[in-house]
Design a protein around this motif. Structure first.
Motif, short mmCIF file in Angstrom:
data_model
loop_
_atom_site.label_atom_id
_atom_site.label_comp_id
_atom_site.label_asym_id
_atom_site.label_seq_id
_atom_site.Cartn_x
_atom_site.Cartn_y
_atom_site.Cartn_z
N GLN A 48 1.40 -14.83 16.21
CA GLN A 48 2.45 -14.85 14.99
C GLN A 48 1.69 -15.42 13.86
N LEU A 49 1.64 -14.55 12.72
CA LEU A 49 1.02 -14.88 11.45
C LEU A 49 1.80 -15.69 10.57
N LYS A 50 1.29 -16.68 10.21
CA LYS A 50 2.03 -17.74 9.26
C LYS A 50 1.80 -16.95 7.76
N ARG A 51 0.78 -16.58 7.19
CA ARG A 51 0.58 -15.91 6.06
C ARG A 51 -0.37 -14.85 6.05
N VAL A 52 -0.28 -13.78 5.33
CA VAL A 52 -1.19 -12.73 4.93
C VAL A 52 -1.42 -12.50 3.81
N GLY A 53 -2.64 -12.62 3.24
CA GLY A 53 -2.92 -12.61 1.63
C GLY A 53 -3.57 -11.49 1.23
N LEU A 54 -3.19 -11.02 0.05
CA LEU A 54 -4.00 -10.02 -0.61
C LEU A 54 -4.05 -10.14 -2.05
N GLU A 55 -5.30 -9.84 -2.63
CA GLU A 55 -5.30 -10.17 -3.88
C GLU A 55 -4.56 -9.05 -4.99
N ALA A 56 -3.93 -9.35 -6.18
CA ALA A 56 -3.30 -8.46 -6.93
C ALA A 56 -4.31 -7.49 -7.49
N PHE A 57 -3.80 -6.47 -7.49
CA PHE A 57 -4.50 -5.12 -8.20
C PHE A 57 -3.55 -3.98 -8.11
N SER A 58 -4.03 -2.79 -8.48
CA SER A 58 -3.25 -1.76 -8.80
C SER A 58 -2.34 -1.26 -7.60
N TYR A 59 -2.83 -1.26 -6.28
CA TYR A 59 -2.28 -0.96 -5.20
C TYR A 59 -1.44 -2.05 -4.51
#
Length: 113
Positions: A48-59
């Motif tokens: 169970q993942l608590k957080r999944v992060g990705l950087e803001a960009f066009s996609y």
């Protein structure tokens, strides 16, 4: 134990890193930038993942929405803040960026957008 994931996303490929609550890398890979493939990689392990992060960009909007619809706890992080944190690393690679984003998710040192 809590688990956190970091995604370093590009047009064709996404580097994924999963760390535990102590910051130890427990799983990482490079996949096609496809929400189904990313979800399968994160779900097949049965954690169970608590957080999944990705950087803001066009996609980001597309990928954020697709992963969120699949039930993942996705957070899109502010680009300048992430860049400042990731530039502190000595060996700047896509794989290490995914690791850095996972650590940012673990420590809470990010700004959501």
């Amino acid at each position: 134990m809590d688990f956190y994931a970091g995604l370093d996303v590009s047009l064709e490929a996404t580097n994924i890193c999963v760390v535990d609550g102590d910051g130890k890398v427990v799983r990482e890979t490079k996949l096609a930038t496809d929400p189904d493939a990313i979800e399968l990689f994160l779900a097949e392990w049965g954690i169970q993942l608590k957080r999944v992060g990705l950087e803001a960009f066009s996609y980001s909007a597309w990928l954020f929405t697709a992963l969120s619809d699949k039930g993942l706890p996705v957070i899109c992080i502010e680009t300048r803040h992430a860049k400042a944190a990731l530039n502190a690393m000595l060996n700047k690679t896509d794989r290490n960026d995914a690791r850095g984003i996972a650590q940012m998710m673990r420590t809470g040192w990010f700004r959501a957008v």
